[in-house]
Design a protein around this motif. Sequence first.
Motif, PDB file in Angstrom:
ATOM      1  N   GLY A 134      40.928  50.329   6.459  1.00 45.14           N
ATOM      2  CA  GLY A 134      39.871  49.320   6.476  1.00 45.14           C
ATOM      3  C   GLY A 134      38.501  49.941   6.634  1.00 45.14           C
ATOM      4  O   GLY A 134      37.527  49.493   6.009  1.00 45.14           O
ATOM      5  N   SER A 179      43.130  38.102  -1.156  1.00 41.61           N
ATOM      6  CA  SER A 179      43.690  39.455  -1.088  1.00 41.61           C
ATOM      7  C   SER A 179      43.875  39.938  -2.512  1.00 41.61           C
ATOM      8  O   SER A 179      44.067  39.130  -3.430  1.00 41.61           O
ATOM      9  CB  SER A 179      45.027  39.476  -0.346  1.00 41.61           C
ATOM     10  N   VAL A 225      36.965  42.489  -3.492  1.00 44.29           N
ATOM     11  CA  VAL A 225      35.569  42.485  -3.039  1.00 44.29           C
ATOM     12  C   VAL A 225      34.637  42.523  -4.242  1.00 44.29           C
ATOM     13  O   VAL A 225      33.630  41.803  -4.306  1.00 44.29           O
ATOM     14  CB  VAL A 225      35.298  43.677  -2.101  1.00 44.29           C
ATOM     15  N   LEU A 256      37.456  51.337   3.303  1.00 42.41           N
ATOM     16  CA  LEU A 256      37.034  50.265   2.401  1.00 42.41           C
ATOM     17  C   LEU A 256      35.654  49.746   2.785  1.00 42.41           C
ATOM     18  O   LEU A 256      34.806  49.486   1.921  1.00 42.41           O
ATOM     19  CB  LEU A 256      38.053  49.125   2.437  1.00 42.41           C
ATOM     20  N   VAL A 282      38.425  39.064   2.882  1.00 48.57           N
ATOM     21  CA  VAL A 282      39.468  39.766   2.155  1.00 48.57           C
ATOM     22  C   VAL A 282      40.458  40.385   3.146  1.00 48.57           C
ATOM     23  O   VAL A 282      40.062  41.087   4.075  1.00 48.57           O
ATOM     24  CB  VAL A 282      38.877  40.862   1.251  1.00 48.57           C
ATOM     25  N   LYS A 318      48.076  37.320   3.927  1.00 47.86           N
ATOM     26  CA  LYS A 318      46.886  36.512   3.673  1.00 47.86           C
ATOM     27  C   LYS A 318      47.051  35.076   4.170  1.00 47.86           C
ATOM     28  O   LYS A 318      46.156  34.536   4.833  1.00 47.86           O
ATOM     29  CB  LYS A 318      46.567  36.526   2.180  1.00 47.86           C
ATOM     30  N   VAL A 372      34.581  45.576   8.752  1.00 47.05           N
ATOM     31  CA  VAL A 372      35.926  45.209   9.195  1.00 47.05           C
ATOM     32  C   VAL A 372      35.769  44.214  10.345  1.00 47.05           C
ATOM     33  O   VAL A 372      35.233  44.558  11.397  1.00 47.05           O
ATOM     34  CB  VAL A 372      36.726  46.446   9.661  1.00 47.05           C
ATOM     35  N   THR A 428      43.708  42.877   3.851  1.00 43.57           N
ATOM     36  CA  THR A 428      44.368  44.052   3.292  1.00 43.57           C
ATOM     37  C   THR A 428      45.235  44.703   4.362  1.00 43.57           C
ATOM     38  O   THR A 428      45.190  44.323   5.532  1.00 43.57           O
ATOM     39  CB  THR A 428      43.332  45.071   2.772  1.00 43.57           C
ATOM     40  N   ALA A 465      42.378  45.408  -2.756  1.00 48.40           N
ATOM     41  CA  ALA A 465      41.366  44.719  -1.959  1.00 48.40           C
ATOM     42  C   ALA A 465      39.969  45.079  -2.446  1.00 48.40           C
ATOM     43  O   ALA A 465      39.061  44.236  -2.464  1.00 48.40           O
ATOM     44  CB  ALA A 465      41.526  45.085  -0.483  1.00 48.40           C
ATOM     45  N   ARG A 466      39.800  46.324  -2.857  1.00 47.51           N
ATOM     46  CA  ARG A 466      38.512  46.769  -3.393  1.00 47.51           C
ATOM     47  C   ARG A 466      38.136  45.951  -4.625  1.00 47.51           C
ATOM     48  O   ARG A 466      36.986  45.558  -4.810  1.00 47.51           O
ATOM     49  CB  ARG A 466      38.583  48.257  -3.716  1.00 47.51           C
ATOM     50  N   GLU A 515      41.970  43.887   8.450  1.00 47.08           N
ATOM     51  CA  GLU A 515      43.035  44.867   8.237  1.00 47.08           C
ATOM     52  C   GLU A 515      44.284  44.379   8.956  1.00 47.08           C
ATOM     53  O   GLU A 515      44.350  44.388  10.184  1.00 47.08           O
ATOM     54  CB  GLU A 515      42.612  46.241   8.756  1.00 47.08           C
ATOM     55  N   VAL A 556      36.295  42.230   6.004  1.00 43.07           N
ATOM     56  CA  VAL A 556      37.684  42.575   5.688  1.00 43.07           C
ATOM     57  C   VAL A 556      38.511  42.458   6.962  1.00 43.07           C
ATOM     58  O   VAL A 556      38.059  42.829   8.049  1.00 43.07           O
ATOM     59  CB  VAL A 556      37.776  44.016   5.141  1.00 43.07           C
TER      60      VAL A 556
END
Length: 354
Positions: free
Chosen positions: A282, A98, A245, A285, A229, A105, A293, A231, A241-242, A260, A258
């Motif tokens: 999410g 994360s 990644v 992202l 990841v 996480k 996601v 988030t 989170a971006r 969420e 990801v």
Amino acid sequence: MSISPELLSSLSTIEEPATGRALGELGASFTLQSGVLTAYLGCFNRDWQGPLTEQIQQAGNLLGIAIDRVEIESSAPKYVESESNGLANVSAIIAVASGKGGVGKSATAANLALALAFDGARVGLVDADIYGPSVPIMLGAEGKTPASDDGKKMNPVQAHGIYCNSLGFIIDSDKAAVWRGPMASGALQQLLNDTIWPELDYLVVDMPPGTGDIQLTLAQKVPVSTALVVTTPQNLALSDARRGVDMFNQVSIPVCGVVENMSYYTCDACGHQNAIFGESGGDALAAETGVPVLGRLPLDPNIRADADAGNPTVIKSPDSDVANRYIAIARKVSAFLWSRFQASQSAVPIIEIE
């Protein structure tokens, strides 16, 4: 007994549900011996076994081939090279990361590991959050100490059917790990390489939040197979989170998706759902990074309570909606690893998990 080309061709067209890819493309294999057909798969999905068995038997019936029983054997594809120090018995390593703390996480990592084991995989869990190890508490193993046969290598602690190790087993839980980056990175490598892991399909690594020394050590010195990841929908968490990644992209570790967390809260009294931390974060992202996601988890007090009690939700309430969400995420990760491995072997396009 060898399988007829007609039956093999038919079986090869059956689709794996998480990727939508045909079993033939994924490299599944089959044997038929004395009426028993065995399917060898590279992913785990307990709920798919029934429908898959029916499809196999239907294929046999259409061709007039007697299939008395279907057996399904799963094992993770071998990503980790056999010469990898201390990790030779591990097939694939999954990093759970994360960009910031407080997004759930560690709970996600613990439940992911247990969800993979729920479907029959052999799973290990490493608590790489050196400064805030929480896995011993979450797995109800606080106070245990890894045994050592030679005073150098550690045997992992077993809890809820998985194998785990954590700095929390080694140092006093009330003491802070006041270490600089190189010391923390060295401790992580010891946890990974000096633990005598048994044969494992997956080793899940609960990483510390952020993109610092420990994350880079993991990326550069550990053969990570994929990263996930975690988030929340709020903009602050999404921004971090971006960066998470992007870090994995820079070190060439594929991000499978990801998760969420805390997507919404459902009122116990009236059933109304409230997106406390915002909505569709999410999705935004995923659109920006091209990473799907894998699932959304609610802000549910039971997740916290179960972890505090040492019985994560997948163990405490395996039939609950939350547990089913963790299990669905685990199946997508498992299918992603199989799909990506086969793609690397055959140079065919990778099918993304939707």
